[in-house]
Design an enzyme around this catalytic site. Sequence first.
Site, PDB file in Angstrom:
ATOM      1  N   LYS A   1      -0.192   4.252  -0.158  1.00 53.92           N
ATOM      2  CA  LYS A   1      -0.410   5.315   0.381  1.00 53.92           C
ATOM      3  C   LYS A   1      -0.330   6.714  -0.307  1.00 53.92           C
ATOM      4  O   LYS A   1      -0.289   6.534  -1.469  1.00 53.92           O
ATOM      5  CB  LYS A   1      -0.066   5.295   2.038  1.00 53.92           C
ATOM      6  CG  LYS A   1      -0.079   4.036   2.481  1.00 53.92           C
ATOM      7  CD  LYS A   1       0.285   4.310   4.453  1.00 53.92           C
ATOM      8  CE  LYS A   1      -0.037   2.820   4.928  1.00 53.92           C
ATOM      9  NZ  LYS A   1      -0.075   2.988   6.373  1.00 53.92           N
TER      10      LYS A   1
ATOM     11  N   HIS B   1      -9.236   0.442   5.131  1.00 49.73           N
ATOM     12  CA  HIS B   1      -7.821   0.775   5.955  1.00 49.73           C
ATOM     13  C   HIS B   1      -8.161   1.740   6.997  1.00 49.73           C
ATOM     14  O   HIS B   1      -8.980   2.555   6.939  1.00 49.73           O
ATOM     15  CB  HIS B   1      -6.921   1.507   4.930  1.00 49.73           C
ATOM     16  CG  HIS B   1      -5.553   1.300   4.997  1.00 49.73           C
ATOM     17  ND1 HIS B   1      -5.075   2.425   6.141  1.00 49.73           N
ATOM     18  CD2 HIS B   1      -4.461   0.555   5.254  1.00 49.73           C
ATOM     19  CE1 HIS B   1      -4.070   2.014   6.697  1.00 49.73           C
ATOM     20  NE2 HIS B   1      -3.375   0.963   5.913  1.00 49.73           N
TER      21      HIS B   1
ATOM     22  N   SER C   1       3.850  -2.647  10.304  1.00 52.18           N
ATOM     23  CA  SER C   1       5.162  -2.741  10.482  1.00 52.18           C
ATOM     24  C   SER C   1       5.947  -3.988  10.071  1.00 52.18           C
ATOM     25  O   SER C   1       6.765  -4.580  10.572  1.00 52.18           O
ATOM     26  CB  SER C   1       5.588  -2.225  11.860  1.00 52.18           C
ATOM     27  OG  SER C   1       5.335  -0.984  11.990  1.00 52.18           O
TER      28      SER C   1
ATOM     29  N   GLU D   1      -6.534   4.315   8.164  1.00 51.68           N
ATOM     30  CA  GLU D   1      -6.368   5.607   7.988  1.00 51.68           C
ATOM     31  C   GLU D   1      -7.822   6.182   7.301  1.00 51.68           C
ATOM     32  O   GLU D   1      -8.008   7.217   7.477  1.00 51.68           O
ATOM     33  CB  GLU D   1      -5.185   5.645   7.002  1.00 51.68           C
ATOM     34  CG  GLU D   1      -3.881   5.617   7.795  1.00 51.68           C
ATOM     35  CD  GLU D   1      -2.817   5.005   7.109  1.00 51.68           C
ATOM     36  OE1 GLU D   1      -2.870   5.148   5.746  1.00 51.68           O
ATOM     37  OE2 GLU D   1      -1.688   4.456   7.756  1.00 51.68           O
TER      38      GLU D   1
ATOM     39  N   ASN E   1       0.865  -1.155   0.060  1.00 56.49           N
ATOM     40  CA  ASN E   1       0.077   0.014   0.093  1.00 56.49           C
ATOM     41  C   ASN E   1       0.956   1.258  -0.096  1.00 56.49           C
ATOM     42  O   ASN E   1       1.697   1.446   0.984  1.00 56.49           O
ATOM     43  CB  ASN E   1      -0.930   0.004   1.239  1.00 56.49           C
ATOM     44  CG  ASN E   1      -1.638   1.331   1.365  1.00 56.49           C
ATOM     45  OD1 ASN E   1      -1.851   2.245   0.431  1.00 56.49           O
ATOM     46  ND2 ASN E   1      -2.406   1.329   2.535  1.00 56.49           N
TER      47      ASN E   1
ATOM     48  N   GLU F   1      -5.111  -5.501  10.592  1.00 60.11           N
ATOM     49  CA  GLU F   1      -4.005  -4.654  10.731  1.00 60.11           C
ATOM     50  C   GLU F   1      -4.266  -3.814  12.130  1.00 60.11           C
ATOM     51  O   GLU F   1      -5.067  -2.891  12.315  1.00 60.11           O
ATOM     52  CB  GLU F   1      -4.114  -3.332   9.717  1.00 60.11           C
ATOM     53  CG  GLU F   1      -3.785  -4.116   8.406  1.00 60.11           C
ATOM     54  CD  GLU F   1      -3.122  -3.131   7.242  1.00 60.11           C
ATOM     55  OE1 GLU F   1      -2.248  -3.081   6.997  1.00 60.11           O
ATOM     56  OE2 GLU F   1      -3.968  -2.072   7.240  1.00 60.11           O
TER      57      GLU F   1
HETATM   58  P1  PGA Z   1       3.165  -0.132   7.748  1.00 57.94           P
HETATM   59  O1  PGA Z   1       1.659   0.088   7.028  1.00 57.94           O
HETATM   60  O2  PGA Z   1       3.606  -1.463   7.133  1.00 57.94           O
HETATM   61  O3  PGA Z   1       3.984   1.206   7.404  1.00 57.94           O
HETATM   62  O4  PGA Z   1       3.156  -0.254   9.125  1.00 57.94           O
HETATM   63  C1  PGA Z   1       0.778  -0.939   7.025  1.00 57.94           C
HETATM   64  C2  PGA Z   1      -0.504  -0.596   6.220  1.00 57.94           C
HETATM   65  O5  PGA Z   1      -0.971   0.547   6.701  1.00 57.94           O
HETATM   66  O6  PGA Z   1      -1.100  -1.358   5.443  1.00 57.94           O
END
Ligand code: PGA
Length: 253
Positions: free
Chosen positions: A11, A97, A215, A99, A9, A169
Amino acid sequence: MRKYIVAGNWKMNNDINESKALINELVAAVNSKTLTNTRVVVAPTFVNLVNVQELAKDSAVEVAAQNMHQAKSGAFTGEISAEMLTSIGLKSVILGHSERREYFGETDALLAEKVTTALANNLEVIFCFGEVLEDRKSENHFKVVASQIKNGIFHLDASAWSNIVLAYEPVWAIGTGETASPEQAQDMHAFIRGLVKEQYGNDVAENVSILYGGSVKPANAKEIFSKNDVDGGLIGGAALNASDFSAIIDATL
Ligand code: PGA
């Protein structure tokens, strides 16, 4: 038989030049691998989808969108419809997601609508959910995840599940450098598969890929993916670097 999926992703990162450079590097890396039971997906920003899709088209790298609107078309300034995504050849979309939930107010009810629209347009849905830190501290994480899943996708018929990928997540692990332990991931993934089995039966439950996100890095991917119910990852930060993402793909091989 369910597959491993490693999905990146991107983003709100990468302009057109950076997007082209990253997909070119990634395609070269993926072309040198034998992917028998692993799918590789990247989700660039809307504005770069066409270019990335074009550069990935002769490779095993699939391209997905990060979001879409629930309506067919109309006066929704700034939004993108499912038909627009399929019209450029996309086959998958990420929905829910954390976010989107947190910064853009996307509720379970809205996500249920988006999921229905995506599937009606033959888009595969990578459906994300996960608890925040307070939920885990108060030991409500299973309850929270169960309600996100039930409210977001349990309105679907069993037949729709061939186009569903789940992505657990935990919000406290996204972009924080903190990862759920492989055991914490496995416990939650087994719980999720159990929920799906209760609702839809063994076949659907055994065939759905459940990704872990938060992460994931080359250093921890192998151990997390080795757990029985973890079928790959949704990767944020480490997906912006072709060699890290490539190493995470290798963790499934
Ligand atoms: P990250 O993000 O690997 O930077 O923790 C994961 C995600 O938001 O899908």
